[in-house]
Design a protein around this motif. Structure first.
Motif, PDB file in Angstrom:
ATOM      1  N   UNK A   3      -5.834  20.755  -5.048  1.00 10.09           N
ATOM      2  CA  UNK A   3      -5.687  21.487  -6.316  1.00 10.09           C
ATOM      3  C   UNK A   3      -6.623  22.684  -6.251  1.00 10.09           C
ATOM      4  N   UNK A   4      -6.032  23.891  -6.187  1.00 10.87           N
ATOM      5  CA  UNK A   4      -6.812  25.120  -6.010  1.00 10.87           C
ATOM      6  C   UNK A   4      -7.669  25.001  -4.738  1.00 10.87           C
ATOM      7  N   UNK A   5      -8.986  25.050  -4.900  1.00 11.28           N
ATOM      8  CA  UNK A   5      -9.890  24.970  -3.741  1.00 11.28           C
ATOM      9  C   UNK A   5     -10.587  23.606  -3.670  1.00 11.28           C
ATOM     10  N   UNK A   6      -9.888  22.596  -4.137  1.00  3.36           N
ATOM     11  CA  UNK A   6     -10.501  21.262  -4.168  1.00  3.36           C
ATOM     12  C   UNK A   6      -9.554  20.224  -3.578  1.00  3.36           C
ATOM     13  N   UNK A   7     -10.100  19.380  -2.741  1.00  5.52           N
ATOM     14  CA  UNK A   7      -9.363  18.225  -2.211  1.00  5.52           C
ATOM     15  C   UNK A   7      -9.717  17.008  -3.059  1.00  5.52           C
ATOM     16  N   UNK A   8      -8.699  16.279  -3.498  1.00  6.55           N
ATOM     17  CA  UNK A   8      -8.916  15.094  -4.335  1.00  6.55           C
ATOM     18  C   UNK A   8      -8.346  13.873  -3.611  1.00  6.55           C
ATOM     19  N   UNK A   9      -9.189  12.884  -3.425  1.00  8.85           N
ATOM     20  CA  UNK A   9      -8.797  11.633  -2.762  1.00  8.85           C
ATOM     21  C   UNK A   9      -8.978  10.494  -3.761  1.00  8.85           C
ATOM     22  N   UNK A  10      -7.950   9.669  -3.918  1.00 11.45           N
ATOM     23  CA  UNK A  10      -8.046   8.516  -4.810  1.00 11.45           C
ATOM     24  C   UNK A  10      -7.526   7.265  -4.108  1.00 11.45           C
ATOM     25  N   UNK A  11      -8.261   6.181  -4.301  1.00  5.35           N
ATOM     26  CA  UNK A  11      -7.817   4.861  -3.840  1.00  5.35           C
ATOM     27  C   UNK A  11      -7.947   3.924  -5.033  1.00  5.35           C
ATOM     28  N   UNK A  12      -6.809   3.394  -5.492  1.00 12.45           N
ATOM     29  CA  UNK A  12      -6.794   2.554  -6.690  1.00 12.45           C
ATOM     30  C   UNK A  12      -6.103   1.228  -6.364  1.00 12.45           C
ATOM     31  N   UNK A  13      -6.687   0.115  -6.859  1.00  9.57           N
ATOM     32  CA  UNK A  13      -6.073  -1.202  -6.651  1.00  9.57           C
ATOM     33  C   UNK A  13      -5.923  -1.922  -7.981  1.00  9.57           C
ATOM     34  N   UNK A  72       0.851  -1.196   0.000  1.00 11.65           N
ATOM     35  CA  UNK A  72       0.000   0.000   0.000  1.00 11.65           C
ATOM     36  C   UNK A  72       0.887   1.245   0.000  1.00 11.65           C
ATOM     37  N   UNK A  73       0.814   2.007  -1.093  1.00 11.11           N
ATOM     38  CA  UNK A  73       1.629   3.211  -1.252  1.00 11.11           C
ATOM     39  C   UNK A  73       0.754   4.448  -1.074  1.00 11.11           C
ATOM     40  N   UNK A  74       1.261   5.443  -0.319  1.00 11.66           N
ATOM     41  CA  UNK A  74       0.508   6.665  -0.045  1.00 11.66           C
ATOM     42  C   UNK A  74       1.256   7.863  -0.620  1.00 11.66           C
ATOM     43  N   UNK A  75       0.498   8.739  -1.286  1.00  8.66           N
ATOM     44  CA  UNK A  75       1.061   9.982  -1.840  1.00  8.66           C
ATOM     45  C   UNK A  75       0.239  11.158  -1.328  1.00  8.66           C
ATOM     46  N   UNK A  76       0.900  12.093  -0.639  1.00  9.97           N
ATOM     47  CA  UNK A  76       0.242  13.293  -0.124  1.00  9.97           C
ATOM     48  C   UNK A  76       0.869  14.506  -0.807  1.00  9.97           C
ATOM     49  N   UNK A  77       0.034  15.340  -1.445  1.00  9.66           N
ATOM     50  CA  UNK A  77       0.546  16.524  -2.151  1.00  9.66           C
ATOM     51  C   UNK A  77      -0.199  17.776  -1.689  1.00  9.66           C
ATOM     52  N   UNK A  78       0.577  18.792  -1.287  1.00  8.57           N
ATOM     53  CA  UNK A  78       0.041  20.119  -0.954  1.00  8.57           C
ATOM     54  C   UNK A  78      -0.994  20.073   0.149  1.00  8.57           C
ATOM     55  N   UNK A  79      -0.930  19.062   1.005  1.00  2.69           N
ATOM     56  CA  UNK A  79      -1.870  18.959   2.128  1.00  2.69           C
ATOM     57  C   UNK A  79      -1.073  18.706   3.392  1.00  2.69           C
ATOM     58  N   UNK A 137     -13.868  14.133  -4.902  1.00  3.49           N
ATOM     59  CA  UNK A 137     -13.458  15.545  -4.915  1.00  3.49           C
ATOM     60  C   UNK A 137     -14.350  16.299  -3.934  1.00  3.49           C
ATOM     61  N   UNK A 138     -13.710  17.111  -3.083  1.00  8.31           N
ATOM     62  CA  UNK A 138     -14.434  17.892  -2.076  1.00  8.31           C
ATOM     63  C   UNK A 138     -14.015  19.351  -2.164  1.00  8.31           C
ATOM     64  N   UNK A 139     -14.982  20.267  -2.181  1.00  9.47           N
ATOM     65  CA  UNK A 139     -14.624  21.682  -2.170  1.00  9.47           C
ATOM     66  C   UNK A 139     -14.061  22.082  -0.813  1.00  9.47           C
ATOM     67  N   UNK A 140     -13.008  22.907  -0.818  1.00  9.20           N
ATOM     68  CA  UNK A 140     -12.388  23.336   0.434  1.00  9.20           C
ATOM     69  C   UNK A 140     -13.066  24.575   0.980  1.00  9.20           C
TER      70      UNK A 140
END
Length: 444
Positions: free
Chosen positions: A376-386, A330-337, A433-436
């Protein structure tokens, strides 16, 4: 011991006794001058038969005494008890001496039930009686339920009765409990059915009202959504409260218990009581296991790291724990958060990733999972891919897929969007995707 075992030993002993009698008959038929002398081969054969007869009787006695069913042996003509195995003595609470020589109906548990004189006469006539569920009261006034089977045999020319008594108390109790549960379940189903019928009638009436009904339905949906919002909030608050109580109160009590046990063990060691010390050490290890389980439950309810260090660190911790428990990379990537000040969104993101990983563990058969969180800008993006077996389109919208429904509901309450897609053999993607900037009007 089942009746067929008894009949087998009776037949075996009868055969051996018949073979044993042959050398005697041969001796009686010899000429008068040779009487009293048998050939060596006949003497050896007689010795072998006697040994086989003794071995057969020993095997029968061993089975009789170690059987896990109660066994009574009666005189078929008088009804008096001639033998009873240890299991029956323990079951009824009577000693061998108290049972021996008694009529079956003189023994308390059988006084008014299966071993009455009428039942005994029926057994003498038919040679067989069976009771599938016979209530008994032991000498110690304990209530038991038994399966009672009686058979008549002929042993060495004498008619005997073997009664096999199997303790089915646990099975009877389970059947009673199951019947009670079934009755309660039927009652609940009836009540629920009545509620559903009432709800259906109300819905039909609302639909018949036309435009006014549509407005009512819209308002009803809004109330349900508000209720869902409130329930999510209460659920998280309750998880947090229970987690803290388990960790603080139960954790402190178990830790104190562990220290007390350690002190007792050291005292026993100093007194030279090594055996007692070893037992205390076993209890210490059990307490340690309980403490680990308590911590795991507390963490699963509400990980403290989410409140203390934020959702990014909490996701990294969850991914590591997932990898350790499942063996799936399980690999985790956190960007700008770094941190998310809105605890409602932070909790929602954590629960969405948690639900996605749970579905992967249960259904995906994957070997690799990638989790990412970025702003990204005013949006939080969460992805879980297998890279697992993928998901069918029908399962994504299935009303039984409660985990996926929960993800979509959380996102909808926060004004965001959820995309769930996959193909058989190509893995599954959960993208949220969630608005911040847009504040949640209630907890998610």
């Amino acid at each position: 011991m089942p009746p067929e075992s008894k009949s087998h030993f009776i037949a075996e002993n009868a055969t051996l006794r018949a073979r044993l009698a042959k050398p005697g008959d041969k001796l009686a038929n010899q000429p008068s001058g040779n009487r009293g002398r048998l050939p060596g081969s006949d003497i050896a054969e007689s010795k072998r038969i006697e040994d086989a007869l003794k071995a057969s009787e020993i095997r029968y006695r061993r089975l009789f005494e170690t059987a896990k069913d109660g066994i009574l042996i009666l005189d078929a003509d008088t009804g008096r008890i001639t033998d009873a195995n240890p299991f029956l003595q323990d079951l009824l609470g009577y000693s061998h001496a108290e049972l021996l020589g008694k009529m079956l109906w003189e023994i308390g548990p059988f006084r008014d039930i299966a071993a009455s004189r009428t039942a005994f006469r029926k057994l003498q006539r038919k040679g067989y009686i069976r009771y599938d569920n016979l209530p008994l009261e032991t000498k110690g006034h304990r209530h038991r339920h038994v399966e009672f089977v009686s058979n008549v045999y002929r042993e060495n020319g004498t008619r005997v009765i073997q009664c096999n008594i199997r303790d089915i108390t646990a099975r009877h109790q389970a059947e009673v409990a199951l019947a009670k549960f079934s009755k309660e379940l039927e009652k609940r189903v009836e009540e629920r059915t009545a509620e559903l019928l009432t709800a259906n009638r109300l819905m039909k009436k609302m639909l018949d009202e036309g435009k006014r009904a549509e407005e009512r339905i819209t308002k009803s949906r809004e109330r349900l959504r508000n209720l869902s919002r409130r329930l999510q909030s209460l659920l998280e608050e309750e998880r947090m409260r229970i987690s803290r109580e388990i960790h603080d109160e139960l954790g402190q009590a178990l830790t104190a218990l562990k220290l007390d046990l350690s002190s007792i063990r050291r005292s026993l060691v100093s007194d030279g009581l090594s055996e007692q010390s070893a037992k205390i050490h076993e209890i210490e290890r059990a307490v340690n296991r309980i403490i680990r389980t308590m911590r795991r439950i507390s963490t699963e309810l509400r990980p403290g790291i989410l409140d203390e260090l934020g959702v990014a660190v909490a996701i990294e911790w969850m991914a590591k724990d997932f990898q350790n428990r499942t063996g799936i990379d399980c690999k985790v990537t956190i960007k700008a958060v770094d941190t998310i000040s809105d605890t409602v969104r932070a909790t929602a993101i954590f629960r969405i990733v948690q639900e996605a990983l749970t579905n992967i563990m249960r259904h995906a058969a994957a070997s690799q999972v990638n989790v990412s969180l970025e702003k990204v800008d005013d949006t939080l993006i969460v992805e879980v891919r297998d890279n697992g077996i993928g998901i069918l389109e029908g399962r994504i919208v299935d009303s039984k897929s409660l985990g996926l429904i929960g993800i979509r509901e959380r996102v909808l309450l926060l004004g965001g969007e959820a995309v769930i897609r996959g193909k058989p053999g190509e893995g599954t993607l959960v993208r949220v995707t969630l608005p911040v900037g847009k504040e949640a009007n209630s907890n998610a």
